[in-house]
Motif scaffolding. Structure first.
Motif: not given
Length: 541
Positions: A203-221
């Protein structure tokens, strides 16, 4: 995979961010998904994890961008650093302290040995008297005694730490079971925070990256990324953006084997998934059986979509241009030599040892294990090599490196049969695994163990023989039947619809349908002329 040549133009269809808890290389499902979704006109950014000294942090898979990020160990589990004073009060704190003390004492002993050697040499050369020799040795006696005593004390405390850690891994430990039940009772599905706080590292590693990218859809593998995606989805919605979450469940978490043995790990993962599964707007998975289990376990409002991990039917020009190695040439055998192939990772539950043991009864046959990772051999591979040498069949066992996932069917087609000897484990029973489809597209007769889904499918199509898992005699029976009449089994692939449904192109359409349902009103996928399909590998007689 191609180096990044600059960011792709934003898609009118929307931005999809895929998450995976590995380095992407070697994960064929993730690679195929990213490429296909990008080909359908979505802007795709696949975020994975940088492992060790990765040579690339960004590259492209077709039109999809790959980014690797570092996931550091920020919140280790308390057992990694806390002392258990009530259980083993004399044990060192977990970590390097005990080992460091041992090495320091060894260095001190070596220094004392040097001084003693100097005394002995001087006495032999006659430069000191016997009295001086005894006197100087006497001076060293106390440090020697202290060093030996301290060494035994440090060794004992290290052993206490080892006994503590072994006990903490013991599934029958009363104290740890009581602690486990306490946290499960008091916290419910939130208990993973206590049982495996290392999940926070993702969570701590991925969260800032996701917030910056502002996706319309997140595909969590897979399961670790489910929680990461769920939290990012909620943050985005709180900020006024309507983000959708797709959970791509690669395996049944309660059936996971071969992971950390401590009794807290698996309950933590199960609780983590149960807490976050309700946040998924859609679920897809690898088999109908697993879809049924997921819907029941998580009370899902609809049946998960099934996306099989099948090989692509069509290849890109870049993929076609890469020469396919010659399997038989790598084994040093001709076309007439019976060749049994196994492709994929090797561990004790994969049952590959039965293939080696059977060679003593199959004097003309060879075995190819397409399992060698670029990082080298795993311990199980070394054990198999030792077994082959012990049985006198080492010259007929060939350990070969992996090839790119799109080459696997054509590479394997030169074999006489594909073998799947896996043992009965929960996740082995519920899906058609990747190598099953790869063998099918290579038009190989199969020899599979009697794990439920693959055995049922093999019997229904007639593409191979089923044997009782880890039963050497029954395995030999199945192999001999396949080698005696391979064309009988190859004809199964001529049945209408058998191979057509087992293609990645068909699975990509399932993903596209899920995306369009979650994001209605988006422009349709661009119309792209389909490349010429790969020809089926020629049958090998």
């Amino acid at each position: 995979m191609e180096p990044v040549q600059g960011a792709a133009a934003p898609s009118r269809r929307g931005r999809v961010v895929m998450l995976v808890d590995n380095g992407v290389h070697g994960d064929s499902r993730v690679q195929k998904a990213a490429r296909s979704v990008a080909e359908a006109g979505w802007e795709v950014i696949l975020v994975g994890i940088r492992r060790g000294a990765a040579t690339e942090d960004t590259w492209r898979i077709g039109d999809a961008e790959v980014r690797l990020i570092s996931v550091s160990r920020r919140i280790p589990h308390p057992v990694a650093y806390r002392r258990a004073l009530l259980r083993r009060p004399l044990a060192y704190r977990p970590g390097p302290d005990g080992r460091r003390k041992i090495q320091r004492l060894k260095a001190q002993r070596d220094d004392l040995d040097l001084r003693l050697s100097e005394i002995k040499v001087a006495r032999r050369e006659g430069t000191i008297s016997q009295f001086s020799e005894l006197s100087r040795k006497g001076v060293l006696a106390v440090p020697y005694f202290m060093n030996k005593a301290r060494f035994q004390w440090v060794k004992f405390r290290n052993a206490e730490l080892k006994r503590l850690q072994d006990r903490q891994q013991d599934p029958h430990s009363r104290i740890d079971n009581l602690a486990l039940r306490f946290w499960q009772t008091t916290m419910g599905d939130r208990a993973w925070r206590r049982l495996d706080p290392e999940l926070w590292d993702y969570e701590l590693a991925f969260a800032p990256v996701l917030d910056e990218l502002k996706p319309d859809l997140i595909h969590a593998h897979d399961f670790r990324m489910l929680g990461v995606g769920a939290r990012a989805t909620m943050r985005a919605r709180a900020a006024g953006r309507d983000v959708k979450l797709v959970w791509d469940a690669h395996e049944f978490v309660p059936g996971i084997i071969g992971r950390p043995k401590n009794l807290r790990w698996l309950p933590a993962q199960i609780a983590y998934v149960r807490e976050h599964a309700p946040y998924a707007d859609a679920v897809m998975t690898v088999s109908p059986t697993l879809a049924d289990l997921l819907r029941k376990m998580h009370d899902l409002p609809e049946q998960p979509s099934v996306v099989l991990n099948a090989p692509p039917r069509t290849l890109t020009p870049e993929q076609r241009a890469l020469p396919v190695p010659d399997l038989r040439a790598l084994c040093g055998i001709d076309a007439a030599t019976p060749l049994l192939v196994y492709c994929g990772g090797i561990n004790p539950s994969r049952g590959v040892d039965v293939m080696i043991r059977a060679l003593t009864e199959l004097p003309d046959a060879h075995v190819a294990l397409v399992s060698l990772h670029p990082n080298g051999k795993v311990p199980t591979m070394i054990e198999l090599e030792d077994l082959a040498a012990e049985l006198g069949v080492a010259d007929r066992v060939h350990l070969l490196p992996y090839v790119p996932h799109w080459q696997v069917p054509q590479f394997l087609a030169a074999a006489d049969a594909g073998v799947i000897p896996i043992h009965h484990k929960p996740n082995h029973e519920i899906a058609l695994i990747t190598k099953f489809f790869e063998y099918a597209h290579a038009r190989l007769p199969m020899v599979v163990s009697d794990v439920q889904t693959m055995a049922d499918t093999t019997r229904a199509t007639g593409q191979g023989e089923v044997f009782v898992a880890d039963d050497l005699a029954d395995y030999l029976r199945a192999v001999r039947m396949v080698l005696a009449d391979p064309e009988r089994y190859r004809k199964a692939y001529d049945q209408p619809g058998v191979l057509a449904g087992w293609t990645w192109e068909a699975q990509a359409q399932v993903m596209e349908d899920v995306y369009r349902r979650l994001l209605p009103g988006r422009p349709p996928a661009p119309s792209v002329p389909a490349p010429e399909p790969e020809k089926d590998p020629a049958p090998v007689s």
